[in-house]
Design a protein around this motif. Structure first.
Motif, PDB file in Angstrom:
ATOM      1  N   LEU A 257       0.930  -1.153  -0.060  1.00  0.00           N
ATOM      2  CA  LEU A 257       0.051  -0.105  -0.072  1.00  0.00           C
ATOM      3  C   LEU A 257       0.949   1.198   0.013  1.00  0.00           C
ATOM      4  CD1 LEU A 257      -2.825  -1.119   2.508  1.00  0.00           C
ATOM      5  CD2 LEU A 257      -3.180  -0.190   0.038  1.00  0.00           C
ATOM      6  N   ALA A 258       2.092   1.173   0.680  1.00  0.00           N
ATOM      7  CA  ALA A 258       2.976   2.352   1.028  1.00  0.00           C
ATOM      8  C   ALA A 258       3.681   2.551  -0.549  1.00  0.00           C
ATOM      9  CB  ALA A 258       3.962   2.335   1.664  1.00  0.00           C
ATOM     10  N   LEU A 259       3.566   1.517  -1.381  1.00  0.00           N
ATOM     11  CA  LEU A 259       4.249   1.936  -2.780  1.00  0.00           C
ATOM     12  C   LEU A 259       3.157   2.556  -3.488  1.00  0.00           C
ATOM     13  CD1 LEU A 259       5.679  -1.432  -3.664  1.00  0.00           C
ATOM     14  CD2 LEU A 259       6.749   0.248  -3.091  1.00  0.00           C
ATOM     15  N   LEU A 260       1.891   2.824  -3.249  1.00  0.00           N
ATOM     16  CA  LEU A 260       1.188   3.613  -3.869  1.00  0.00           C
ATOM     17  C   LEU A 260       1.597   5.045  -4.010  1.00  0.00           C
ATOM     18  CD1 LEU A 260      -2.169   3.653  -2.598  1.00  0.00           C
ATOM     19  CD2 LEU A 260      -1.828   3.281  -4.677  1.00  0.00           C
ATOM     20  N   ALA A 261       2.428   5.629  -3.101  1.00  0.00           N
ATOM     21  CA  ALA A 261       3.194   6.801  -3.205  1.00  0.00           C
ATOM     22  C   ALA A 261       3.936   6.756  -4.691  1.00  0.00           C
ATOM     23  CB  ALA A 261       4.038   6.932  -1.931  1.00  0.00           C
ATOM     24  N   LEU A 262       4.483   5.658  -4.957  1.00  0.00           N
ATOM     25  CA  LEU A 262       5.429   5.571  -6.188  1.00  0.00           C
ATOM     26  C   LEU A 262       4.469   5.681  -7.458  1.00  0.00           C
ATOM     27  CD1 LEU A 262       7.987   2.972  -5.264  1.00  0.00           C
ATOM     28  CD2 LEU A 262       8.188   5.198  -5.245  1.00  0.00           C
ATOM     29  N   VAL A 263       3.064   5.138  -7.391  1.00  0.00           N
ATOM     30  CA  VAL A 263       2.389   5.133  -8.141  1.00  0.00           C
ATOM     31  C   VAL A 263       2.115   6.681  -8.728  1.00  0.00           C
ATOM     32  CG1 VAL A 263       0.101   4.579  -9.186  1.00  0.00           C
ATOM     33  CG2 VAL A 263       1.284   3.069  -7.900  1.00  0.00           C
ATOM     34  N   THR A 264       1.585   7.401  -7.358  1.00  0.00           N
ATOM     35  CA  THR A 264       1.494   8.800  -7.448  1.00  0.00           C
ATOM     36  C   THR A 264       2.587   9.425  -8.185  1.00  0.00           C
ATOM     37  OG1 THR A 264       0.389   8.605  -5.222  1.00  0.00           O
ATOM     38  CG2 THR A 264       1.033  10.762  -6.308  1.00  0.00           C
ATOM     39  N   LEU A 265       3.679   9.142  -7.724  1.00  0.00           N
ATOM     40  CA  LEU A 265       5.088   9.774  -8.559  1.00  0.00           C
ATOM     41  C   LEU A 265       4.884   9.479  -9.868  1.00  0.00           C
ATOM     42  CD1 LEU A 265       7.842  11.086  -7.590  1.00  0.00           C
ATOM     43  CD2 LEU A 265       8.802   8.684  -7.722  1.00  0.00           C
ATOM     44  N   ALA A 266       4.797   8.391 -10.344  1.00  0.00           N
ATOM     45  CA  ALA A 266       4.606   8.019 -11.884  1.00  0.00           C
ATOM     46  C   ALA A 266       3.520   8.849 -12.602  1.00  0.00           C
ATOM     47  CB  ALA A 266       4.500   6.661 -11.952  1.00  0.00           C
ATOM     48  N   VAL A 267       2.292   8.771 -11.826  1.00  0.00           N
ATOM     49  CA  VAL A 267       1.228   9.543 -12.645  1.00  0.00           C
ATOM     50  C   VAL A 267       1.466  11.155 -12.558  1.00  0.00           C
ATOM     51  CG1 VAL A 267      -1.129  10.356 -12.179  1.00  0.00           C
ATOM     52  CG2 VAL A 267      -0.663   7.959 -11.831  1.00  0.00           C
ATOM     53  N   LYS A 268       2.152  11.641 -11.719  1.00  0.00           N
ATOM     54  CA  LYS A 268       2.425  12.960 -11.616  1.00  0.00           C
ATOM     55  C   LYS A 268       3.534  13.167 -12.689  1.00  0.00           C
ATOM     56  CE  LYS A 268       2.564  16.229  -8.930  1.00  0.00           C
ATOM     57  NZ  LYS A 268       3.007  17.090  -7.649  1.00  0.00           N
ATOM     58  N   ALA A 269       4.487  12.467 -12.834  1.00  0.00           N
ATOM     59  CA  ALA A 269       5.573  12.698 -13.658  1.00  0.00           C
ATOM     60  C   ALA A 269       5.007  12.621 -15.259  1.00  0.00           C
ATOM     61  CB  ALA A 269       6.855  11.525 -13.572  1.00  0.00           C
ATOM     62  N   ALA A 270       4.124  11.602 -15.503  1.00  0.00           N
ATOM     63  CA  ALA A 270       3.810  11.466 -16.808  1.00  0.00           C
ATOM     64  C   ALA A 270       2.732  12.821 -17.214  1.00  0.00           C
ATOM     65  CB  ALA A 270       2.812  10.160 -16.865  1.00  0.00           C
ATOM     66  N   LEU A 271       2.077  12.929 -16.248  1.00  0.00           N
ATOM     67  CA  LEU A 271       1.273  14.138 -16.570  1.00  0.00           C
ATOM     68  C   LEU A 271       1.946  15.584 -16.704  1.00  0.00           C
ATOM     69  CD1 LEU A 271      -1.969  14.038 -14.422  1.00  0.00           C
ATOM     70  CD2 LEU A 271      -1.844  13.941 -16.946  1.00  0.00           C
ATOM     71  N   GLU A 272       3.132  15.785 -15.828  1.00  0.00           N
ATOM     72  CA  GLU A 272       3.916  16.788 -16.152  1.00  0.00           C
ATOM     73  C   GLU A 272       4.635  16.927 -17.222  1.00  0.00           C
ATOM     74  OE1 GLU A 272       6.365  16.959 -12.653  1.00  0.00           O
ATOM     75  OE2 GLU A 272       4.974  17.806 -11.433  1.00  0.00           O
ATOM     76  N   TRP A 273       5.061  15.863 -17.823  1.00  0.00           N
ATOM     77  CA  TRP A 273       5.608  15.667 -19.023  1.00  0.00           C
ATOM     78  C   TRP A 273       4.680  16.063 -20.184  1.00  0.00           C
ATOM     79  CZ3 TRP A 273       4.947  11.853 -23.012  1.00  0.00           C
ATOM     80  CH2 TRP A 273       6.113  11.734 -23.989  1.00  0.00           C
ATOM     81  N   ARG A 274       3.605  15.440 -20.121  1.00  0.00           N
ATOM     82  CA  ARG A 274       2.543  15.519 -21.023  1.00  0.00           C
ATOM     83  C   ARG A 274       2.312  16.826 -21.291  1.00  0.00           C
ATOM     84  NH1 ARG A 274      -1.294  15.844 -24.167  1.00  0.00           N
ATOM     85  NH2 ARG A 274      -2.906  14.562 -24.255  1.00  0.00           N
ATOM     86  N   PHE A 275       2.008  17.589 -20.178  1.00  0.00           N
ATOM     87  CA  PHE A 275       1.371  19.030 -20.164  1.00  0.00           C
ATOM     88  C   PHE A 275       2.694  19.971 -19.911  1.00  0.00           C
ATOM     89  CE2 PHE A 275      -2.447  16.919 -18.888  1.00  0.00           C
ATOM     90  CZ  PHE A 275      -3.165  17.013 -19.935  1.00  0.00           C
TER      91      PHE A 275
END
Lengths: 290, 274, 333
Positions: A257-275
């Motif tokens: 469950l704590a690894l969710l933080a890493l998912v957050t990281l990935a999603v944000k990085a992807a969105l940041e890159w995209r936008f």
């Protein structure tokens, strides 16, 4: 680019102030978030990788992971729709009882997790309002998956709305009105103007809802019935293992469950890159244009 | 004036209200109905019990303090995360949601493990006379932990969209950094900070899972109000448990309304500044 | 040509098999640290039932949680066929809502408790504080860890054990017992909500000098990593903790599982099951199995709940109800 320039120009005291803020932030977040996170992983790996993997590669654990994902996958989108609708109503119009509506949206947050599960028991339990009728028709709500989804929707209800409202209030309605005047339809205005403006707040709302939906224990534990492999979500599996003196197994699931933080990281990085380009260009243009 | 320019009033409000009624109001009505079972006398007994009062005081006092701490710390942290670039920033940013993703019990166990007299930090703090685990201070710590993401995550989008030209203008007019922050930026952030405060407060008041592991749970000293509800439930006394739940809910609602009023007031006050 | 009869036979089995071999699912709602116990017991029972019932297969689903919480869930509609909880009071509560007969405890031998445990002390290695008996717990400087009887069914047995000890001392009566437990709880720095939490507080967090615990949980804690840092001390006298089992009549009838459910509970008393229970640190009722595991379970003088307190309803009302004795003598007073 502008940022780099400004940073170079900054005077020494301001640079020191910035440094102090960064150090304080890092120190606090490390002590407050990283240390507990580390302790979860230390406990999970205390008996080595083999014990860790064994406790995750277990039919009950896999069922719990699947169920947790399913519950989040159903409840988070529903709350996104609700949050956007509520924020639109709250920030784009004036009407009587708006303050009351705002308080109502926050209401689930003020309900203790100890009580929020009880609510659904009082409604759908065998002794509850609709219990006898449901039993007569063979419909299971609590102690089954629908109850878990309902409880999760209840506790995560305010998050998306709460993220969007302050931002949409701060942004005002000028851009949307301009779009309307230029002939855009309502939905076009929403998708082309509003949505890009609120996407970060929406993302944070989704991240919060999702994290809470997956991590919630209190409310869910009351309506789950703890049937292993059937109605047990990850947090419930953690609690059960802990209570069975299976310390490593409990923390192994918790670390997932704590690894969710890493998912957050990935999603944000992807969105940041995209936008990324988009944000800078649009923001710059907007600043100059208006 | 701007009211009818934008469409979707009926749809968005109608949908919001229907969903709220189904998911929130109806279940809460069931709770109120159950709570009414203890009658006036039961409520009176509840409120004259020093133990109930001390538990309510700990839950509400702790949550208030924790929310205040969260606003201050959250502002600093969000500022650094949004405005500065430094190594590790993205990782720290991602960690913000951790208190939500960790099941509360795990958070409680982890915090206790760290601050217990034999813990990583506890072994240094306890000799200094700072006892965190098994004291009201531990309750406070757990409440700060569970409420922390609210402040950062509400502040973040607003700070990100805050236009820099206002600051730049202030600076070019000769304002110092502190002046710009206090007179220009802070007023626009206050409503959002209050939102974060309210959310963190509401979460802290009802928090159970993480607190019970670190609190010590000694009646009249470190016993929180939700624990009293659990005790009533263990006695199969649903009515009193519901009544306690309603009392806590009413209190937090009152606080939320207060915060909302304050927010409207500050927004009016902030408007000329922007 | 040989193929055809074979195919015919196969088709016949496929068609008739569902009618012959029944497939039943039982839900056993149990309390917390019984997972491994029932995992082993269920495997044994499923095999046994299949052998004795022409290949019928039983699937047993488990639910674990705090004893009181589990009872509430069953009352609120969790479709348990059998309940295996930590104390009779919780099953009484289910019976009060009409889900099973009020005399459920008389329907199986030994108060419907196929296995028992007892209340012992867990102390630090070498017993540095010299704790031998209940009386040592109230000596100056001793800190005692025990969970809250208000939230943990298991901890109510701890409380009753202490009370019974004080009653059985020379000149013991309700007043001396009250004074003793009051003094005892003055030595309790942390009241965890569950037995597992208390064990963790004592074992991992290093709090306290002695943990008052169920014997099976003390043995489980000793098996955990770092468990060799503790010793078990058996007091001069203690209570027999009797975790009871019962078929939830109404649910089982509705599911058509009454026969299997009853057989399942009776199976818990068989020598094979008693052996499994002993291996999982519960004291077996069977004298033969008990003799075999004598080294694991030291001799101890015990009293039962019935001897000292009558029954669980009385004990609950006298000690653990809202405003009752525990609220008067517990910590924080």
């Amino acid at each position: 680019m502008t940022m780099v320039h400004r940073r170079r120009r900054a005077s020494t005291p301001r640079r020191l102030g910035r440094l102090a803020l960064i150090v304080a932030t890092c120190a606090f977040l490390c002590l407050f978030l990283l240390v507990p996170l580390a302790s979860v992983f230390v406990e999970a790996w205390r008996q080595g990788a083999h014990a860790f993997l064994e406790s995750i590669d277990d039919p009950d654990a896999l069922a719990a992971i699947r169920l947790t994902l399913f519950v989040a996958l159903v409840s988070v989108p529903l709350n996104v729709v609700f949050g956007v609708a509520a924020a639109w109503a709250m920030t784009r119009f004036t009407f009587r009882g708006k303050a009351l509506l705002g308080a109502l949206i926050d209401l689930p947050l003020s309900v203790s997790p100890v009580v929020s599960g009880l609510l659904f028991v009082l409604m759908f339990g065998a002794q509850g309002w609709f219990g006898p009728w449901l039993a007569a028709h063979g419909i299971n709500i609590i102690f089954a998956v629908p109850g878990l989804v309902l409880a999760t929707i209840f506790i995560t209800l305010p998050f998306v709305a709460r993220e969007l409202i302050p931002l949409m209030q701060a942004q005002g309605t000028e851009e949307e009105e301009a779009a309307r005047v230029l002939g855009a339809s309502g939905w076009q205005t929403f998708f082309r103007v509003t949505l890009p403006n609120i996407r970060w707040a929406l993302l944070y709302g989704v991240l919060l809802s999702n994290a809470r939906a997956m991590g919630e224990f209190g409310a869910v534990s009351v309506v789950s019935g703890h049937i292993r492999g059937l109605t047990t979500t990850m947090p419930l599996e953690v609690e059960m293992r802990y209570n069975e003196y299976n310390y490593v197994g409990a923390f192994a699931i918790a670390s997932l469950l704590a690894l969710l933080a890493l998912v957050t990281l990935a999603v944000k990085a992807a969105l940041e890159w995209r936008f990324h380009a988009d944000t800078d260009v649009v923001a710059a243009a907007r600043r100059r244009g208006t | 004036m701007r009211r009818r320019v934008l469409p979707g009033f009926g749809l968005s409000l109608g949908y919001t209200l229907t969903w709220l009624c189904l998911v929130v109001l109806l279940p809460l009505a069931a709770l109120a109905w159950k709570a009414s079972g203890i009658g006036f006398e039961g409520v009176a007994r509840l409120f004259t019990s020093p133990r109930t009062l001390s538990a309510l005081k700990l839950s509400f006092g702790g949550a208030l303090l924790a929310a205040m701490a969260n606003v201050v710390i959250g502002l600093v942290v969000t500022w650094a995360l949004v405005r500065y670039r430094f190594p590790g920033r993205r990782l720290l940013d991602a960690l913000i949601d951790l208190p939500f993703a960790l099941p509360t019990a795990v958070a409680g166990i982890a915090l206790t493990a760290i601050y217990a007299p034999n813990g990583w930090l506890g072994q240094w703090l306890v000799p200094l006379g700072i006892k965190v685990a098994y004291t009201p201070l531990g309750v406070l710590l757990a409440m700060v932990f569970v409420g922390f993401p609210f402040v950062v995550r509400t502040l973040q989008p607003v700070l990100q969209s805050l236009e820099r030209d206002v600051e730049e203008a202030a600076e070019s007019l000769g304002a110092t950094g502190a002046q710009t922050f206090l007179r220009v930026i802070l007023p626009t952030l206050v409503p959002t900070l209050l939102t974060g405060f309210a959310l963190s407060l509401a979460r802290g008041v009802g928090e159970y899972g993480s607190v019970i592991f670190i609190a010590g749970n000694i009646p009249n000293r470190s016993e929180i109000a939700p624990l009293l509800i659990v005790q009533r439930l263990e006695e199969f006394d649903y009515a009193t448990a519901s009544a306690l739940g309603i009392v806590m809910l009413a209190f937090s609602l009152l606080l939320l309304v207060l915060v909302a009023t304050l927010q409207r007031w500050t927004r009016r006050w902030a408007e000329p500044a922007t | 040509m040989k193929l055809r009869p074979a195919l015919f036979a196969l088709a016949a089995t496929v068609i008739t098999a569902p009618a012959l071999a029944k497939d039943v699912t039982l839900l056993n709602v149990s309390y917390d640290p019984t997972r491994e116990l029932y995992k082993a017991l269920n495997t044994a029972f499923v095999a046994d039932w299949k052998a004795s019932h022409a290949g019928d297969s039983v699937t047993i689903r488990m639910s674990h949680g705090g004893s009181g919480k589990q009872a509430r869930a069953v009352v609120d509609g969790l479709p348990a066929d059998v309940v295996t909880l930590a104390l009779a009071y919780d099953i009484d509560a289910v019976a009060d809502r009409g889900l099973l007969a009020k005399d459920w405890q008389a329907r199986l031998p030994d108060n419907a408790s196929p296995y028992t445990s007892t209340i012992v002390f867990l102390v630090r290695k070498g017993n540095p504080k010299g704790i031998r008996d209940w009386g040592d717990l109230v000596k100056p400087g001793i800190q005692v860890v025990t969970p809250n009887p208000k939230t943990s069914g298991g901890a109510r047995w701890n409380f009753l054990a202490a009370w019974g000890y004080a009653l059985k001392q020379p000149g013991g009566n309700d007043d001396t017992a009250k004074a003793f437990v009051k003094a005892l709880f003055q030595h309790v720095p942390v009241l965890d909500t569950g037995a597992r939490g208390a064990t963790n507080t004592f074992a991992q967090r290093g709090m306290g000098d002695v943990l008052v615990a169920w014997e099976n949980e003390a043995l489980l804690a000793k098996r955990e990593p770092g468990g060799d840092q503790f010793d078990i001390v058996v007091p001069s006298i203690t209570i027999v903790a009797e975790p009871p089992v019962a078929v939830v009549d109404k649910n089982a009838a509705a599911h058509g599982t009454t026969e299997v459910a009853e057989a399942y509970l009776k199976f818990l008393y068989t020598p094979q099951a008693q052996e499994i229970e002993a291996r999982n640190f519960y004291r077996p009722r069977s004298p033969e199995v008990a003799a075999k595991y004598a080294s694991q379970f030291p001799q101890v003088k015990t009293f039962t709940l019935a001897e000292v307190f009558g029954d669980w309803r009385k004990a609950q009302a006298k000690f653990f109800a809202d405003g009752a004795l525990f609220d008067q003598v517990g910590p924080g007073n």
